[in-house]
Design a protein around this motif. Structure first.
Motif, PDB file in Angstrom:
ATOM      1  N   GLY A   1       0.822  -1.211   0.000  1.00  0.00           N
ATOM      2  CA  GLY A   1       0.000   0.000   0.000  1.00  0.00           C
ATOM      3  C   GLY A   1       0.853   1.257   0.000  1.00  0.00           C
ATOM      4  N   GLN A   2       1.920   1.249   0.777  1.00  0.00           N
ATOM      5  CA  GLN A   2       2.818   2.396   0.801  1.00  0.00           C
ATOM      6  C   GLN A   2       3.577   2.548  -0.518  1.00  0.00           C
ATOM      7  OE1 GLN A   2       5.256   1.935   4.279  1.00  0.00           O
ATOM      8  NE2 GLN A   2       3.650   2.687   5.665  1.00  0.00           N
ATOM      9  N   ILE A   3       3.964   1.431  -1.108  1.00  0.00           N
ATOM     10  CA  ILE A   3       4.652   1.490  -2.401  1.00  0.00           C
ATOM     11  C   ILE A   3       3.707   2.030  -3.475  1.00  0.00           C
ATOM     12  CG2 ILE A   3       5.674   0.086  -4.241  1.00  0.00           C
ATOM     13  CD1 ILE A   3       6.769  -1.729  -1.985  1.00  0.00           C
ATOM     14  N   ALA A   4       2.459   1.607  -3.466  1.00  0.00           N
ATOM     15  CA  ALA A   4       1.480   2.094  -4.445  1.00  0.00           C
ATOM     16  C   ALA A   4       1.211   3.585  -4.251  1.00  0.00           C
ATOM     17  CB  ALA A   4       0.184   1.292  -4.329  1.00  0.00           C
TER      18      ALA A   4
ATOM     19  N   ALA B   1       1.932   6.452  -7.067  1.00  0.00           N
ATOM     20  CA  ALA B   1       0.895   7.383  -7.520  1.00  0.00           C
ATOM     21  C   ALA B   1       1.343   8.830  -7.343  1.00  0.00           C
ATOM     22  CB  ALA B   1      -0.398   7.134  -6.750  1.00  0.00           C
ATOM     23  N   ALA B   2       2.065   9.113  -6.273  1.00  0.00           N
ATOM     24  CA  ALA B   2       2.563  10.474  -6.061  1.00  0.00           C
ATOM     25  C   ALA B   2       3.588  10.854  -7.118  1.00  0.00           C
ATOM     26  CB  ALA B   2       3.177  10.589  -4.668  1.00  0.00           C
ATOM     27  N   ILE B   3       4.440   9.914  -7.490  1.00  0.00           N
ATOM     28  CA  ILE B   3       5.449  10.196  -8.514  1.00  0.00           C
ATOM     29  C   ILE B   3       4.790  10.396  -9.876  1.00  0.00           C
ATOM     30  CG2 ILE B   3       7.374   9.173  -9.797  1.00  0.00           C
ATOM     31  CD1 ILE B   3       8.294   7.961  -7.137  1.00  0.00           C
ATOM     32  N   ILE B   4       3.804   9.583 -10.198  1.00  0.00           N
ATOM     33  CA  ILE B   4       3.123   9.690 -11.498  1.00  0.00           C
ATOM     34  C   ILE B   4       2.337  10.996 -11.601  1.00  0.00           C
ATOM     35  CG2 ILE B   4       1.268   8.680 -12.896  1.00  0.00           C
ATOM     36  CD1 ILE B   4       2.304   5.942 -12.025  1.00  0.00           C
ATOM     37  N   SER B   5       1.781  11.459 -10.500  1.00  0.00           N
ATOM     38  CA  SER B   5       0.981  12.684 -10.542  1.00  0.00           C
ATOM     39  C   SER B   5       1.815  13.949 -10.626  1.00  0.00           C
ATOM     40  CB  SER B   5       0.070  12.746  -9.315  1.00  0.00           C
ATOM     41  OG  SER B   5       0.849  12.918  -8.148  1.00  0.00           O
ATOM     42  N   MET B   6       3.131  13.854 -10.438  1.00  0.00           N
ATOM     43  CA  MET B   6       4.004  15.031 -10.550  1.00  0.00           C
ATOM     44  C   MET B   6       4.107  15.466 -12.006  1.00  0.00           C
ATOM     45  SD  MET B   6       7.188  14.239  -8.103  1.00  0.00           S
ATOM     46  CE  MET B   6       7.083  14.333  -6.363  1.00  0.00           C
TER      47      MET B   6
END
Length: 181
Positions: free
Chosen positions: A39-42, A46-51
């Motif tokens: 869950g933490q990895i996902a 998601a945070a990296i992709i949304s940048m």
């Protein structure tokens, strides 16, 4: 006597500072199950992709920048017509940058046309190095024809408005007149 008491007090205070204390076992982040870890990895993914993505340097190629290169540098090349007809090699050589900037700015993504323009530029400067006026006229004429180079018109307030805002490339050229009341 006072010195020995001071030394004894310092030794007593340092021994308590270096004495082992009560060590408690603390819980670390490594004590988790697989669900929490994935869950933490996902969430991190998601945070990296949304940048926002990294800026690329080729974003400056647009119809406006191509028009700007053709207008500014094409006009400088067209203004060399009198110098070419007079055989003034120094005047043409002094505008070498106009040829280079025209070739790179007018054809930034069209490699075949850029290659033709560069070949024409090389022919012009080969004629200059050879000191051949006839070859210079021929090379210049074919370069201007092949690239469709026309000079900007001389604009005055009587003839109309040359540009409409400060970001128009014609502002700093001979076509840059604006009507003011």
């Amino acid at each position: 006597m006072k010195l020995s008491l001071l030394i004894a007090a310092l030794i007593a205070s340092t021994t308590t500072a270096f004495a082992p204390g009560n060590v408690e076992s603390t819980s670390t982040a490594l004590n988790m199950d697989r669900r929490v870890a994935f869950g933490q990895i996902a969430a991190a993914g998601a945070a990296i992709i949304s940048m926002p993505s990294i800026a690329s340097a080729d974003g400056s190629v647009s119809a406006t920048t191509i028009q700007r290169a053709k207008g500014i540098y094409g006009s400088r090349i067209a203004d060399l017509k009198g110098a070419v007809e007079a055989g003034d090699f120094a005047a043409v050589a002094s505008e070498k940058n106009a040829f280079i900037l025209y070739n790179s700015g007018a054809y930034p993504k069209n490699k075949p046309k850029k290659a033709i323009a560069v070949t024409g530029t090389n022919a012009i400067f080969a004629a200059i190095r050879a000191g051949d006026k006839a070859a210079l006229k021929t090379a210049y004429g074919s370069y201007v024809t092949a690239n469709g180079i026309n000079g900007l018109p001389d604009m005055t307030n009587d003839k109309g408005q040359g540009f409409s805002n400060d970001f128009d490339f014609k502002r700093s050229t001979k076509a840059g007149s604006i009507y003011q009341r």
